[in-house]
Design a protein around this motif. Structure first.
Motif, PDB file in Angstrom:
ATOM      1  N   GLU A 113      50.153 -95.281  -1.316  1.00 26.39           N
ATOM      2  CA  GLU A 113      49.029 -95.038  -2.225  1.00 26.39           C
ATOM      3  C   GLU A 113      47.837 -94.433  -1.486  1.00 26.39           C
ATOM      4  N   THR A 114      47.533 -94.949  -0.311  1.00 26.14           N
ATOM      5  CA  THR A 114      46.435 -94.410   0.489  1.00 26.14           C
ATOM      6  C   THR A 114      46.712 -92.972   0.893  1.00 26.14           C
ATOM      7  N   ALA A 115      47.932 -92.701   1.318  1.00 21.41           N
ATOM      8  CA  ALA A 115      48.293 -91.341   1.721  1.00 21.41           C
ATOM      9  C   ALA A 115      48.201 -90.382   0.536  1.00 21.41           C
ATOM     10  N   LEU A 116      48.603 -90.825  -0.637  1.00 21.92           N
ATOM     11  CA  LEU A 116      48.509 -89.984  -1.832  1.00 21.92           C
ATOM     12  C   LEU A 116      47.062 -89.680  -2.173  1.00 21.92           C
ATOM     13  N   LEU A 117      46.214 -90.694  -2.127  1.00 17.53           N
ATOM     14  CA  LEU A 117      44.791 -90.476  -2.402  1.00 17.53           C
ATOM     15  C   LEU A 117      44.166 -89.525  -1.375  1.00 17.53           C
ATOM     16  N   ASN A 118      44.551 -89.669  -0.116  1.00 17.83           N
ATOM     17  CA  ASN A 118      44.037 -88.768   0.917  1.00 17.83           C
ATOM     18  C   ASN A 118      44.469 -87.328   0.664  1.00 17.83           C
ATOM     19  N   ALA A 119      45.707 -87.142   0.229  1.00 17.70           N
ATOM     20  CA  ALA A 119      46.205 -85.789  -0.073  1.00 17.70           C
ATOM     21  C   ALA A 119      45.457 -85.200  -1.270  1.00 17.70           C
ATOM     22  N   GLN A 120      45.215 -85.998  -2.272  1.00 15.45           N
ATOM     23  CA  GLN A 120      44.473 -85.512  -3.443  1.00 15.45           C
ATOM     24  C   GLN A 120      43.045 -85.142  -3.073  1.00 15.45           C
ATOM     25  N   THR A 121      42.418 -85.957  -2.262  1.00 18.06           N
ATOM     26  CA  THR A 121      41.054 -85.678  -1.812  1.00 18.06           C
ATOM     27  C   THR A 121      41.018 -84.400  -0.981  1.00 18.06           C
ATOM     28  N   ALA A 122      41.994 -84.245  -0.102  1.00 19.68           N
ATOM     29  CA  ALA A 122      42.051 -83.040   0.734  1.00 19.68           C
ATOM     30  C   ALA A 122      42.271 -81.797  -0.109  1.00 19.68           C
ATOM     31  N   ARG A 123      43.072 -81.900  -1.156  1.00 21.32           N
ATOM     32  CA  ARG A 123      43.289 -80.749  -2.049  1.00 21.32           C
ATOM     33  C   ARG A 123      41.984 -80.366  -2.744  1.00 21.32           C
ATOM     34  N   GLN A 124      41.209 -81.352  -3.161  1.00 15.92           N
ATOM     35  CA  GLN A 124      39.912 -81.072  -3.785  1.00 15.92           C
ATOM     36  C   GLN A 124      38.951 -80.438  -2.779  1.00 15.92           C
ATOM     37  N   SER A 125      39.048 -80.847  -1.528  1.00 23.51           N
ATOM     38  CA  SER A 125      38.202 -80.256  -0.488  1.00 23.51           C
ATOM     39  C   SER A 125      38.524 -78.782  -0.295  1.00 23.51           C
ATOM     40  N   ILE A 126      39.794 -78.424  -0.413  1.00 22.37           N
ATOM     41  CA  ILE A 126      40.177 -77.006  -0.303  1.00 22.37           C
ATOM     42  C   ILE A 126      39.524 -76.217  -1.434  1.00 22.37           C
ATOM     43  N   ARG A 127      39.575 -76.749  -2.629  1.00 21.57           N
ATOM     44  CA  ARG A 127      38.958 -76.051  -3.773  1.00 21.57           C
ATOM     45  C   ARG A 127      37.456 -75.874  -3.565  1.00 21.57           C
ATOM     46  N   ALA A 128      36.802 -76.922  -3.111  1.00 18.78           N
ATOM     47  CA  ALA A 128      35.358 -76.845  -2.865  1.00 18.78           C
ATOM     48  C   ALA A 128      35.054 -75.856  -1.753  1.00 18.78           C
ATOM     49  N   ALA A 129      35.865 -75.862  -0.711  1.00 23.54           N
ATOM     50  CA  ALA A 129      35.651 -74.932   0.400  1.00 23.54           C
ATOM     51  C   ALA A 129      35.844 -73.490  -0.059  1.00 23.54           C
ATOM     52  N   GLN A 130      36.810 -73.254  -0.933  1.00 27.30           N
ATOM     53  CA  GLN A 130      37.025 -71.895  -1.440  1.00 27.30           C
ATOM     54  C   GLN A 130      35.825 -71.438  -2.262  1.00 27.30           C
ATOM     55  N   LYS A 131      35.258 -72.343  -3.035  1.00 26.40           N
ATOM     56  CA  LYS A 131      34.060 -71.992  -3.803  1.00 26.40           C
ATOM     57  C   LYS A 131      32.902 -71.661  -2.872  1.00 26.40           C
ATOM     58  N   SER A 132      32.803 -72.379  -1.767  1.00 27.43           N
ATOM     59  CA  SER A 132      31.746 -72.096  -0.784  1.00 27.43           C
ATOM     60  C   SER A 132      31.947 -70.733  -0.151  1.00 27.43           C
TER      61      SER A 132
END
Length: 126
Positions: free
Chosen positions: A37-56
């Motif tokens: 569960e922790t690893a899944l949440l970390n992967a989801q958070t990292a995917r959102q970080s990619i989206r935010a970084a692309q917007k930046s």
């Protein structure tokens, strides 16, 4: 016939060992579930970080284009271009870091799930 209660003690000891083994097995199951569960949440958070970084990156590219346009029109200074370039490099660096974090999180998730860290196509170098 009479064993002095040794058999009853052996049965009681075996039952206690069984109860302990069951508790340990349940604890292991809970631990694995929490790790996945922790690893899944970390992967989801990292995917959102990619989206935010692309917007930046997109925003920084726009700022650079605006700074270059102002400079060509004679209403901007070259330092604005340099600042915009620095911001773009920083945004791209964050995007690369976010992609790395995402891949690391996926590897951790696969490991937690008991899967090979690399999917089969990547293991063979394809």
């Amino acid at each position: 016939l009479f064993d002095g209660g040794a058999r009853a003690a052996d049965v009681k000891s075996a039952r206690a060992n069984l109860a302990m083994a069951r508790a340990q097995a349940q604890q292991l199951i809970n631990s694995i579930g929490a790790e996945v569960e922790t690893a899944l949440l970390n992967a989801q958070t990292a995917r959102q970080s990619i989206r935010a970084a692309q917007k930046s990156v997109t925003a920084a590219e726009s700022q650079l284009a605006a700074a270059e346009g102002k400079y060509r029109a004679g209403v901007g200074i070259f330092v604005e271009i340099l600042d915009a370039q620095r911001a773009l490099v920083s945004a791209r660096t964050h995007r690369v870091q976010a992609a790395y974090d995402y891949r690391s999180a996926l590897a951790a998730l696969r490991r937690a799930m008991g899967l090979p860290i690399l999917p089969p196509a990547e293991e063979s170098g394809r």
